[in-house]
Write an enzyme that holds these catalytic residues in place. Structure first.
Site, PDB file in Angstrom:
ATOM      1  N   GLN A  36       9.829 -45.727   3.559  1.00 32.85           N
ATOM      2  CA  GLN A  36       9.676 -45.497   2.116  1.00 32.85           C
ATOM      3  C   GLN A  36       9.552 -43.996   1.829  1.00 32.85           C
ATOM      4  O   GLN A  36       9.798 -43.537   0.712  1.00 32.85           O
ATOM      5  CB  GLN A  36       8.444 -46.243   1.597  1.00 32.85           C
ATOM      6  CG  GLN A  36       8.304 -46.152   0.074  1.00 32.85           C
ATOM      7  CD  GLN A  36       6.959 -46.579  -0.414  1.00 32.85           C
ATOM      8  OE1 GLN A  36       6.361 -47.519   0.123  1.00 32.85           O
ATOM      9  NE2 GLN A  36       6.439 -45.896  -1.427  1.00 32.85           N
ATOM     10  N   LYS A  37       9.158 -43.242   2.843  1.00 35.44           N
ATOM     11  CA  LYS A  37       9.074 -41.772   2.722  1.00 35.44           C
ATOM     12  C   LYS A  37      10.331 -41.209   2.070  1.00 35.44           C
ATOM     13  O   LYS A  37      10.266 -40.354   1.208  1.00 35.44           O
ATOM     14  CB  LYS A  37       8.869 -41.197   4.124  1.00 35.44           C
ATOM     15  CG  LYS A  37       9.198 -39.763   4.323  1.00 35.44           C
ATOM     16  CD  LYS A  37       8.045 -38.914   3.902  1.00 35.44           C
ATOM     17  CE  LYS A  37       8.365 -37.440   3.911  1.00 35.44           C
ATOM     18  NZ  LYS A  37       9.513 -37.008   4.646  1.00 35.44           N
ATOM     19  N   ASP A  38      11.487 -41.701   2.504  1.00 29.37           N
ATOM     20  CA  ASP A  38      12.759 -41.273   1.918  1.00 29.37           C
ATOM     21  C   ASP A  38      13.185 -42.362   0.930  1.00 29.37           C
ATOM     22  O   ASP A  38      14.109 -43.142   1.200  1.00 29.37           O
ATOM     23  CB  ASP A  38      13.795 -41.057   3.031  1.00 29.37           C
ATOM     24  CG  ASP A  38      13.357 -39.935   3.954  1.00 29.37           C
ATOM     25  OD1 ASP A  38      13.559 -38.777   3.614  1.00 29.37           O
ATOM     26  OD2 ASP A  38      12.762 -40.227   5.017  1.00 29.37           O
ATOM     27  N   ARG A  40       9.400 -32.032   9.390  1.00 29.48           N
ATOM     28  CA  ARG A  40       9.417 -30.666   8.848  1.00 29.48           C
ATOM     29  C   ARG A  40       8.010 -30.101   8.646  1.00 29.48           C
ATOM     30  O   ARG A  40       7.879 -28.905   8.347  1.00 29.48           O
ATOM     31  CB  ARG A  40      10.192 -30.631   7.532  1.00 29.48           C
ATOM     32  CG  ARG A  40      11.692 -30.858   7.713  1.00 29.48           C
ATOM     33  CD  ARG A  40      12.463 -30.654   6.420  1.00 29.48           C
ATOM     34  NE  ARG A  40      13.901 -30.616   6.628  1.00 29.48           N
ATOM     35  CZ  ARG A  40      14.733 -31.634   6.357  1.00 29.48           C
ATOM     36  NH1 ARG A  40      14.265 -32.773   5.889  1.00 29.48           N
ATOM     37  NH2 ARG A  40      16.028 -31.502   6.577  1.00 29.48           N
ATOM     38  N   HIS A  66       7.638 -42.475  12.640  1.00 32.89           N
ATOM     39  CA  HIS A  66       8.786 -43.132  13.289  1.00 32.89           C
ATOM     40  C   HIS A  66       8.301 -44.263  14.207  1.00 32.89           C
ATOM     41  O   HIS A  66       8.913 -45.334  14.269  1.00 32.89           O
ATOM     42  CB  HIS A  66       9.581 -42.137  14.130  1.00 32.89           C
ATOM     43  CG  HIS A  66      10.158 -40.982  13.356  1.00 32.89           C
ATOM     44  ND1 HIS A  66       9.769 -39.689  13.554  1.00 32.89           N
ATOM     45  CD2 HIS A  66      11.109 -40.945  12.381  1.00 32.89           C
ATOM     46  CE1 HIS A  66      10.465 -38.894  12.753  1.00 32.89           C
ATOM     47  NE2 HIS A  66      11.271 -39.623  12.028  1.00 32.89           N
ATOM     48  N   LEU A  98      10.396 -37.137  16.847  1.00 31.10           N
ATOM     49  CA  LEU A  98       9.663 -38.337  16.446  1.00 31.10           C
ATOM     50  C   LEU A  98       8.165 -38.059  16.288  1.00 31.10           C
ATOM     51  O   LEU A  98       7.570 -37.318  17.055  1.00 31.10           O
ATOM     52  CB  LEU A  98       9.871 -39.446  17.481  1.00 31.10           C
ATOM     53  CG  LEU A  98      11.319 -39.874  17.699  1.00 31.10           C
ATOM     54  CD1 LEU A  98      11.386 -41.031  18.702  1.00 31.10           C
ATOM     55  CD2 LEU A  98      11.987 -40.287  16.377  1.00 31.10           C
ATOM     56  N   GLN A 139      24.841 -34.487   6.581  1.00 28.95           N
ATOM     57  CA  GLN A 139      23.867 -34.646   5.504  1.00 28.95           C
ATOM     58  C   GLN A 139      23.107 -33.356   5.209  1.00 28.95           C
ATOM     59  O   GLN A 139      22.219 -33.343   4.362  1.00 28.95           O
ATOM     60  CB  GLN A 139      22.896 -35.795   5.792  1.00 28.95           C
ATOM     61  CG  GLN A 139      21.906 -35.540   6.908  1.00 28.95           C
ATOM     62  CD  GLN A 139      21.126 -36.811   7.253  1.00 28.95           C
ATOM     63  OE1 GLN A 139      21.689 -37.786   7.737  1.00 28.95           O
ATOM     64  NE2 GLN A 139      19.838 -36.807   6.976  1.00 28.95           N
ATOM     65  N   VAL A 147       3.780 -43.476   6.290  1.00 28.12           N
ATOM     66  CA  VAL A 147       2.669 -43.183   7.211  1.00 28.12           C
ATOM     67  C   VAL A 147       2.206 -41.758   6.918  1.00 28.12           C
ATOM     68  O   VAL A 147       3.028 -40.832   6.842  1.00 28.12           O
ATOM     69  CB  VAL A 147       3.121 -43.331   8.680  1.00 28.12           C
ATOM     70  CG1 VAL A 147       1.975 -43.012   9.626  1.00 28.12           C
ATOM     71  CG2 VAL A 147       3.646 -44.738   8.925  1.00 28.12           C
TER      72      VAL A 147
END
Ligand code: AMP
Length: 285
Positions: free
Chosen positions: A150-152, A189, A37, A33, A61, A178
């Site tokens: 929204q990042k993903d 990552r 997050h 995190l 995934q 963020v």
């Protein structure tokens, strides 16, 4: 804060909260995190009365040559962050709990139209893994609302479609990206980046900002916007561009023109050494 590792314990804790009339919110994560997050958790606490965070590195995934084994796992630090953020329940199942018959023989959920473009073109089974695990989490927790970043961007679009198509009674909330002070979107990552790659990774944000400025200044030719978007990434020696796209914000269809009444989003993905980063920005509301 309660911590549940089994489905029965998670259901018991959520069941008690629901019996008290509390509105249940879920923030699904893979752990490791960071402040992005935590922002989702804070939003969840504003919208719900009982906040559940799931910590689960979902094997289904990840592709065969992806980073499932080396994905960062920082359970103790994650629990401390959840506690500090006021989380009510952490659900941290193992792979055996989520996939009792193993991943290869699991039932899968597919959202075909949206899953094989952009990220899905490079990661063909990624989104069916995401949709499957998230539907499983929805069945276990039965949240009133669930928050995604929204990042993903493509992920939240796919999950919105999934709950609409399968009539899942959960409200999907998308939280803005963020970022680090220099614009890089926070990601678990980012720790893989060496200093030169970290410096080079700013090209993603520069491209997105340039694209957004061009559209705000009246540019409506989507190909021209794509060029503006990719230019800083292509001229960055540390980066290998996977895609720089301008698409319809809901259907993810490639746009020719950016026009009022059809919200558009710019999405980029690039590799920095072995690390693949994604980012995006809305071009119009
Ligand atoms: P992950 O653990 O990376 O799967 O992310 C869990 C959730 O946090 C997903 O809904 C992500 O989109 C969201 N998230 C991750 N990074 C950010 C960020 N920088 N800003 C906003 N949301 C994020």
């Amino acid at each position: 804060m309660q911590v549940a590792a089994t489905i029965a314990d998670a259901r018991l804790a959520v069941g008690r909260a629901r019996a008290e009339g509390r509105r249940i919110g879920l923030v699904p994560t893979m752990g490791a995190l960071h402040a992005g997050h935590v922002a989702l958790v804070e939003e969840c606490r504003r919208l719900a009365d009982f906040t559940v965070v799931s910590l689960f590195v979902n094997p289904s995934q990840f592709g065969p040559n992806e980073d499932y084994d080396r994905y960062p796992r920082t359970l103790e630090a994650d629990l401390a962050k959840c506690e500090a953020a006021g989380v009510d329940l952490v659900f941290r199942p193992t792979a055996d709990v989520m996939y009792p018959r193993g991943v290869p023989s699991a039932t899968f959920v597919e959202v075909p139209g949206l899953s094989h473009v952009l990220e899905g073109a490079v990661r063909p089974e990624h989104f069916r893994g995401v949709a499957t695990v998230v539907l499983g989490l929805f069945e276990i927790i039965r949240p009133d609302l669930a928050i995604f970043g929204q990042k993903d961007y493509q992920q939240q679009a796919i999950l919105r479609r999934m709950v609409a198509d399968l009539h899942v009674p959960v409200a999907i909330v998308t939280h803005p990206i963020v970022r680090e002070p220099d614009g890089l979107a926070m990601s678990s990552r980012n720790i893989y980046l060496d200093p030169a790659q970290r410096q080079g990774s700013r090209a993603l944000w520069r491209g997105l900002e340039a694209a957004r400025r061009a559209v705000a200044g009246g540019e409506s030719d989507a190909d021209r916007v794509r060029q503006i978007l990719r230019a800083p990434i292509e001229s960055e020696g540390e980066a290998a561009l996977d895609y720089a796209e301008v698409v319809d914000a809901e259907t993810l269809e490639r746009l020719d023109r950016i026009a009022p009444g059809r919200p558009a989003v710019a999405l980029v993905a690039a590799r920095f050494g072995k690390t693949r980063l994604i980012d995006n920005a809305r071009l119009t509301e």
